[in-house]
Design a protein around this motif. Structure first.
Motif: not given
Length: 399
Positions: A82-91
């Protein structure tokens, strides 16, 4: 890339976030994730109490370590991802929901694992969590190219292969399961080491340090809750009121001092390379595991005073002092020792560890003594850091 305030449609590209973002902080989803994981930690602590109260120290510690490793490792993988790739979309949010469901299944299986060596439910919950993580890495591979895509695929393949291994645990003879557990745990730990060769994911040092710190606080808070419940249950034993109050007071001092000591050194200043990050991140298995075990130990001490635990006062006190000493030593080894200047500062924590262990032999009053020892340590640490050249404490030395 800045963190989105709300999901933009069903899918967003899962590209890496900048490790140099300003004011990067834990998200509400991450905090919710932590709280759900603490449910499983609490279940492991409850079974540890039952095992210790019956004098089953070896099997209790073994079961606790196996369960806590699964909880901790799933949490670690999500945190760094999550620190690198958290895009916070629905999926992304739904994948996190699946991981939360998995840890709740694991938590439900903890009593069976401890009492009957039936690991089926725990393993099922763990595999659910890991498969959700595998899907996240496949998304990274789909939306990126080159070395970053190769790293994501190595993560996905590594995770999938290890989960096949966990599934086979259910079909091997019980006597060989422990050996297979050790092999698979080593394989889990090696996946990031192999995957990150050639390309390092863009985790954020301040964000990672905050996430670990927040989870440590939550686990310590669970320890306070467990101790409070134990004392409440024992208050009917009026003859033991003095001992109960000493355990409650000592436990509170231990937990508060543990919090103070953990946050005395800025962790993010140590996270300057992948090697240091791995040592620090993996080492938190002992910090978090011992923090949760302190609460279990306080419950055992209360049960011993009220006659519900069939062990000696020294053994009961040891269930508090030993994890406390482990917490202190690991925190000192991973963080604090790198910012100490002279003999007085360098010796303070090792001496405290020995003093806390010595409190074990005071029996019923040892928990209070350990709390007082840690309080004195905090006082000395504050005094030493307040000296004129205290600014040097903020400059960690090289490893």
């Amino acid at each position: 890339m800045t963190h989105p305030t709300a999901p933009a449609g069903l899918l967003r590209r899962m590209t890496s976030r900048s490790p140099y973002e300003q004011h990067r902080a834990a998200t509400p989803l991450e905090l919710f994730f932590d709280l759900c994981f603490v449910v499983a930690v609490a279940q492991a602590g409850v079974r540890l109490v039952h095992a210790f109260a019956e004098g089953h120290f070896g099997s209790g510690v073994l079961g606790y370590v196996l369960v806590f490793f699964a909880i901790w490792w799933a949490w670690v993988n999500f945190t760094w991802f999550a620190s690198a790739y958290d895009n916070d979309d629905v999926f992304y949010r739904l994948a996190v929901l699946v991981q939360i469901a998995g840890v709740l299944v694991l938590a439900a299986g903890v009593p069976r694992a401890f009492d009957d060596a039936n690991w089926a439910v725990c393993i099922a919950g763990y595999v659910v969590m890991r498969l959700a993580m595998t899907c996240q890495w496949l998304r990274v591979a789909r939306h990126n190219s080159g070395a970053e895509r190769a790293t994501a695929l190595k993560y996905a393949v590594g995770l999938a292969l290890v989960q096949v291994g966990w599934f086979t645990v259910l079909f091997v003879p019980e006597g060989t399961r422990l050996y297979l557990f050790v092999v698979l745990a080593a394989a889990e730990l090696s996946v990031p080491l192999v995957a990150e060769r050639g390309f390092h994911t863009a985790w954020h040092p301040h964000h990672v340090a905050e996430r670990y710190g927040l989870f440590t606080i939550i686990v310590l808070g669970e320890t306070v809750t467990a101790a409070t419940v134990a004392v409440q249950e024992g208050l009917d034993e009026h003859e033991a009121l003095g001992e109960l109050l000493s355990i409650a007071g000592g436990g509170l001092l231990i937990v508060f001092a543990a919090w103070w000591i953990y946050f005395a050194a800025p962790a993010q200043e140590r996270l300057t390379s992948m090697k240091r990050a791995v040592q620090w991140g993996y080492g938190h298995l002992f910090i978090l595991g011992s923090a949760a075990a302190i609460g279990a130990g306080i419950e055992v001490a209360v049960e011993q005073v009220t006659g519900q635990a069939h062990i000696s006062p020294v053994a009961a006190t040891g269930t508090v002092t030993v994890p406390t000493a482990l917490f202190l030593f690991t925190g000192w080894f991973l963080q604090a020792r790198h910012v100490k200047r002279d003999v007085a500062e360098k010796a303070l924590m090792p001496v405290t560890v020995l003093a806390v262990l010595a409190c074990t032999f005071l029996g019923t009053w040892g928990v209070l003594a350990a709390g007082l020892v840690m309080s004195v340590t905090v006082a000395f640490g504050v005094a030493l850091s307040a000296r004129p050249d205290s600014d040097a404490l903020r400059k960690p030395r090289a490893a």
